[in-house]
Design an enzyme around this catalytic site. Structure first.
Site: not given
Length: 336
Positions: A175, A217
């Site tokens: 992420e 992500k």
């Protein structure tokens, strides 16, 4: 197909996405206090367990990111939380970073910590039932940022984390979040996000991470939250797709977007258009925290014992996100 790739696809396929309930106790306290509910381990568990036992879990959620406190708790039905989540066919996951701290050498920026002792912690989380993990790097946008130091340091940390996670038989969520704080244009966000993602994959490859056994992500491409140059959802979708097509290797099975300060409806609308235009082999779905929980939290706060009502609100929200992940969401369905 590797075991890691199978886990990744189980989490992302069939119109399912990820429910991010990995808020730290500090963040969760702020959320609960904002709706006048005292933050205690019992109340934090009660809200999360209410979501985990909703009917929408088995239809619309493929994975749940847990926090350290939650993965070690036992539900009211005497199941551990990973067991409770798995009962709905959902894969339990765990946030393993220990938070973003000031980056030495660039005090306006952050570096995510948590690599020390991570191998041992991962073994313990695997025993508890986790099969995927999350680590978030955060990047500021401005004329000067993200700096080369931030780009390199956070990408390196994300890659080392991912290699350790895969060694332990779990899927890493990578992420890299380019924050929406600021008055920058969407075009600036596009260029900075491209730089960030490109650097992350350079480091992932150096660290021999199996790209088919990870999930990316990222943020969507948006103008800054104080920018007067906002763009339409149509442009958000096209720029986001362009960024990912140019910078994400095709081995990656799927992309689960963070909501990053968007409202529930914005997060659904933008994801829906991304899927309408998606001409890649990437699964494009959601890994939302507030954009899956906010309405349910507000409803629940009026009567924390109204489990069924809260679950209905959550299931509606999860269904909207699932429709968006298939490009089938409309504002008419949203408002039904």
């Amino acid at each position: 197909m590797s075991e890691l790739n199978k886990i990744a696809l189980k989490i992302l396929s069939n119109g399912k996405g990820i429910l991010a309930t990995d808020e730290s106790n500090g963040t969760m306290t702020k959320r609960l206090e904002s709706v006048n509910v005292p933050s205690s381990p019992e109340n934090r568990l009660l809200f999360r367990e209410t979501l985990f036992t909703a009917s929408g879990m088995k239809d619309f959620i493929g994975g749940v990111i847990l926090y350290d406190e939650t993965i070690n708790q036992t539900s009211s039905s005497k199941h551990t939380i990973p067991e409770l989540v798995s009962k709905s066919g959902v894969v339990p996951g765990i946030k393993v970073d220990t938070g973003a701290k000031i980056l030495a050498g660039s005090h306006e920026e952050k570096i995510t910590e948590g690599l020390d002792g991570l191998r041992e912690r991962l073994k313990n989380y695997y025993k508890l039932g986790a099969r995927f993990t999350k680590w978030r790097g955060v990047y500021n946008i401005s004329d000067k940022y993200p700096s080369k130091l931030s780009l390199h340091s956070n990408a390196h940390a994300l890659a080392r984390y991912s290699a350790l996670v895969q060694e332990c038989g779990m899927v890493p969520i990578v992420e890299p979040e380019v924050l929406m704080d600021g008055d920058h244009s969407a075009e600036t966000c596009f260029h900075k996000t491209s730089e960030v993602i490109k650097k992350c994959f350079e480091e992932l490859m150096v660290n021999k991470v199996d790209l088919s056994g990870m999930i990316l992500k990222p943020n969507m491409i948006l103008a800054g939250n104080t920018s007067n140059k906002k763009i339409s959802s149509d442009e958000v979708a096209k720029l986001t797709l362009k960024c990912l097509k140019e910078n994400v290797p095709t081995d990656v099975p799927g992309i689960a977007f963070l909501s990053g300060g968007q409202t529930e409806v914005e997060a659904a609308e933008n994801l829906n258009l991304i899927n309408k235009y998606n001409d890649t082999n990437f699964i494009m779905t959601y890994s939302y925290g507030r954009a899956l929980q906010q309405s349910a939290l507000k409803f629940w706060s009026k009567d924390i014992n109204d489990i069924k009502g809260t679950q209905n609100v959550f299931t509606h929200r999860a269904k909207m996100c699932s429709l968006a992940s298939k490009g089938k969401w409309t504002i008419e369905i949203e408002n039904k």
